[in-house]
Enzyme design. Sequence first.
Site, PDB file in Angstrom:
ATOM      1  N   TYR A 222      -4.858  19.265 -10.532  1.00 50.18           N
ATOM      2  CA  TYR A 222      -5.210  18.072  -9.742  1.00 50.18           C
ATOM      3  C   TYR A 222      -6.189  17.212 -10.546  1.00 50.18           C
ATOM      4  CZ  TYR A 222      -7.048  14.946  -6.193  1.00 50.18           C
ATOM      5  OH  TYR A 222      -7.436  13.811  -5.503  1.00 50.18           O
TER       6      TYR A 222
ATOM      7  N   LYS B  47      -5.876  13.248 -12.064  1.00 47.18           N
ATOM      8  CA  LYS B  47      -6.801  12.155 -11.767  1.00 47.18           C
ATOM      9  C   LYS B  47      -7.502  11.654 -13.038  1.00 47.18           C
ATOM     10  CE  LYS B  47      -5.874  11.553  -7.427  1.00 47.18           C
ATOM     11  NZ  LYS B  47      -5.345  10.283  -6.906  1.00 47.18           N
TER      12      LYS B  47
ATOM     13  N   ASP C 220       9.904   8.266  -1.403  1.00 43.86           N
ATOM     14  CA  ASP C 220       9.115   9.254  -2.124  1.00 43.86           C
ATOM     15  C   ASP C 220       8.766   8.635  -3.480  1.00 43.86           C
ATOM     16  OD1 ASP C 220       8.311  11.449  -3.723  1.00 43.86           O
ATOM     17  OD2 ASP C 220       9.495  12.821  -2.499  1.00 43.86           O
TER      18      ASP C 220
ATOM     19  N   VAL D  90     -13.733  12.742   0.947  1.00 48.12           N
ATOM     20  CA  VAL D  90     -13.363  11.857   2.063  1.00 48.12           C
ATOM     21  C   VAL D  90     -12.597  12.696   3.080  1.00 48.12           C
ATOM     22  CG1 VAL D  90     -12.246   9.683   2.706  1.00 48.12           C
ATOM     23  CG2 VAL D  90     -12.907  10.065   0.311  1.00 48.12           C
TER      24      VAL D  90
ATOM     25  N   ILE E 268       0.850  -1.202   0.000  1.00 48.50           N
ATOM     26  CA  ILE E 268       0.000   0.000   0.000  1.00 48.50           C
ATOM     27  C   ILE E 268       0.874   1.236   0.000  1.00 48.50           C
ATOM     28  CG2 ILE E 268      -1.807   1.260   1.258  1.00 48.50           C
ATOM     29  CD1 ILE E 268      -2.573  -1.458   2.567  1.00 48.50           C
TER      30      ILE E 268
ATOM     31  N   ASN F  84      -2.141   4.341  -3.968  1.00 48.02           N
ATOM     32  CA  ASN F  84      -2.967   5.334  -3.275  1.00 48.02           C
ATOM     33  C   ASN F  84      -2.241   6.659  -3.042  1.00 48.02           C
ATOM     34  OD1 ASN F  84      -5.049   6.244  -1.098  1.00 48.02           O
ATOM     35  ND2 ASN F  84      -3.116   6.096   0.030  1.00 48.02           N
TER      36      ASN F  84
HETATM   37  P1  NDP Z   1      -3.828  12.004   2.945  1.00 46.90           P
HETATM   38  O1  NDP Z   1      -3.129  13.302   2.788  1.00 46.90           O
HETATM   39  O2  NDP Z   1      -4.446  11.692   4.257  1.00 46.90           O
HETATM   40  O3  NDP Z   1      -2.847  10.805   2.543  1.00 46.90           O
HETATM   41  C1  NDP Z   1      -1.986  10.890   1.439  1.00 46.90           C
HETATM   42  C2  NDP Z   1      -0.929   9.816   1.543  1.00 46.90           C
HETATM   43  O4  NDP Z   1      -0.085   9.892   0.388  1.00 46.90           O
HETATM   44  C3  NDP Z   1      -0.051   9.986   2.761  1.00 46.90           C
HETATM   45  O5  NDP Z   1       0.194   8.732   3.341  1.00 46.90           O
HETATM   46  C4  NDP Z   1       1.237  10.559   2.189  1.00 46.90           C
HETATM   47  O6  NDP Z   1       2.355  10.117   2.961  1.00 46.90           O
HETATM   48  C5  NDP Z   1       1.266   9.910   0.808  1.00 46.90           C
HETATM   49  N1  NDP Z   1       2.099  10.639  -0.133  1.00 46.90           N
HETATM   50  C6  NDP Z   1       1.899  11.879  -0.631  1.00 46.90           C
HETATM   51  N2  NDP Z   1       2.910  12.230  -1.423  1.00 46.90           N
HETATM   52  C7  NDP Z   1       3.783  11.183  -1.427  1.00 46.90           C
HETATM   53  C8  NDP Z   1       5.035  10.940  -2.043  1.00 46.90           C
HETATM   54  N3  NDP Z   1       5.603  11.859  -2.846  1.00 46.90           N
HETATM   55  N4  NDP Z   1       5.662   9.765  -1.823  1.00 46.90           N
HETATM   56  C9  NDP Z   1       5.094   8.838  -1.016  1.00 46.90           C
HETATM   57  N5  NDP Z   1       3.920   8.994  -0.405  1.00 46.90           N
HETATM   58  C10 NDP Z   1       3.272  10.156  -0.604  1.00 46.90           C
HETATM   59  O7  NDP Z   1      -4.939  11.991   1.800  1.00 46.90           O
HETATM   60  P2  NDP Z   1      -5.963  10.865   1.292  1.00 46.90           P
HETATM   61  O8  NDP Z   1      -5.895   9.652   2.116  1.00 46.90           O
HETATM   62  O9  NDP Z   1      -7.258  11.538   1.131  1.00 46.90           O
HETATM   63  O10 NDP Z   1      -5.377  10.590  -0.156  1.00 46.90           O
HETATM   64  C11 NDP Z   1      -5.096   9.294  -0.651  1.00 46.90           C
HETATM   65  C12 NDP Z   1      -5.451   9.247  -2.123  1.00 46.90           C
HETATM   66  O11 NDP Z   1      -6.856   9.425  -2.256  1.00 46.90           O
HETATM   67  C13 NDP Z   1      -4.796  10.336  -2.979  1.00 46.90           C
HETATM   68  O12 NDP Z   1      -4.379   9.762  -4.193  1.00 46.90           O
HETATM   69  C14 NDP Z   1      -5.941  11.335  -3.199  1.00 46.90           C
HETATM   70  O13 NDP Z   1      -5.767  12.058  -4.389  1.00 46.90           O
HETATM   71  C15 NDP Z   1      -7.110  10.385  -3.283  1.00 46.90           C
HETATM   72  N6  NDP Z   1      -8.417  10.954  -3.063  1.00 46.90           N
HETATM   73  C16 NDP Z   1      -8.726  11.623  -1.898  1.00 46.90           C
HETATM   74  C17 NDP Z   1      -9.983  12.145  -1.715  1.00 46.90           C
HETATM   75  C18 NDP Z   1     -10.357  12.941  -0.508  1.00 46.90           C
HETATM   76  O14 NDP Z   1     -11.404  13.640  -0.538  1.00 46.90           O
HETATM   77  N7  NDP Z   1      -9.616  12.851   0.587  1.00 46.90           N
HETATM   78  C19 NDP Z   1     -11.030  11.959  -2.727  1.00 46.90           C
HETATM   79  C20 NDP Z   1     -10.599  11.273  -3.912  1.00 46.90           C
HETATM   80  C21 NDP Z   1      -9.357  10.774  -4.041  1.00 46.90           C
HETATM   81  P3  NDP Z   1       3.648  10.980   3.357  1.00 46.90           P
HETATM   82  O15 NDP Z   1       3.247  12.412   3.419  1.00 46.90           O
HETATM   83  O16 NDP Z   1       4.059  10.393   4.680  1.00 46.90           O
HETATM   84  O17 NDP Z   1       4.614  10.663   2.273  1.00 46.90           O
HETATM   85  C1  8X3 Z   2     -10.329  14.682  -3.834  1.00 45.29           C
HETATM   86  C2  8X3 Z   2     -11.754  15.081  -3.791  1.00 45.29           C
HETATM   87  O1  8X3 Z   2     -13.411  16.778  -4.679  1.00 45.29           O
HETATM   88  O2  8X3 Z   2     -11.571  17.614  -3.359  1.00 45.29           O
HETATM   89  O3  8X3 Z   2      -9.989  14.002  -4.987  1.00 45.29           O
HETATM   90  O4  8X3 Z   2     -11.199  16.820  -5.590  1.00 45.29           O
HETATM   91  S1  8X3 Z   2     -11.983  16.636  -4.375  1.00 45.29           S
END
Ligand code: NDP
Ligand code: 8X3
Length: 256
Positions: free
Chosen positions: A156, A160, A63, A189, A10, A90
């Site tokens: 963004y 996506k 990263d 979310v 993951i 993810n």
């Molecule tokens: P969070 O910010 O809570 O989690 C994002 C995760 O991605 C963290 O674990 C972060 O870890 C990791 N991450 C970010 N950049 C890097 C990098 N360069 N290398 C490695 N890891 C990285 O956000 P979400 O859980 O919401 O986001 C998860 C996914 O879901 C994303 O792809 C987001 O676009 C998508 N998403 C989110 C939505 C929302 O409304 N929240 C809706 C739709 C999609 P760390 O900083 O420790 O590296």
């Molecule tokens: C994250 C959800 O609606 O902020 O992908 O773009 S939104």
Amino acid sequence: MKLNGKIAFITGASSGIGEATARIFAENGAKLILLARRKERLEEIAKEFAHNYDTKTHLITADVRKFDELKEKINSIPQDFKDIDILINNAGLARGLEKIYEGAISDWEEMVQTNILGLLYITKLVAPIFLQKNSGHIVNIGSLAGRAIYPNGNVYCATKFAVKALSESMIIDFNGTNIKVTNVDPGLVQTEFSQVRFKGDKTRAEQVYKGYKPLTPFDIANIILFCVTLPEHVLIQDILVTPTAQATATIVHKTM
Ligand code: NDP
Ligand code: 8X3
């Protein structure tokens, strides 16, 4: 224990959807490879999972934008974790919410490199394991933003849309094998997502989730678990999931 004996990799497991998926998988008996940049967070999560669920975890602090680093770390995954069954792509983020002529180049680069190239790098490095054994499941986390543009979402949303195109491409490319690809597109979310987007502005981030019930990361994690535990001949290609209060990217029924 729906994932007993399975190995799941993951990315972005240090918070939000990735962390929740890791937890649900741990509860269901999976062995985990967890990747993110924040080492301490990953270590805390692994320690807690070992205590609560007896989970065996291999951590990768990396990263996803750095291919050489990923290659070295993925190639040196210990033997007892190498036989990966499930990959959750993810890791991702949004930076900023500005008009295209106001956006920062550095924000654009970070989103494109993380959300598109990072997903591609990880897939490129894990795919040989799946191909060799002719099985495996890739789950790409896209977004509602990958289906509909909203004001100031520009780059963004574009990343996506790219994830959606890549998921569809992967389904075609792996056709003829037993390797599955599922695209999961969530709406709103509540995670650290908006704090990251607004660069630490917690008040602004909290506003995004006020006045309605947003999805939780566990809602998404349970959907992912469902997708990866279906019989071998059943493939869910694509899922769009929103809060009930969200009709489209821009129509959210709020009672303030
Ligand atoms: P969070 O910010 O809570 O989690 C994002 C995760 O991605 C963290 O674990 C972060 O870890 C990791 N991450 C970010 N950049 C890097 C990098 N360069 N290398 C490695 N890891 C990285 O956000 P979400 O859980 O919401 O986001 C998860 C996914 O879901 C994303 O792809 C987001 O676009 C998508 N998403 C989110 C939505 C929302 O409304 N929240 C809706 C739709 C999609 P760390 O900083 O420790 O590296
Ligand atoms: C994250 C959800 O609606 O902020 O992908 O773009 S939104």
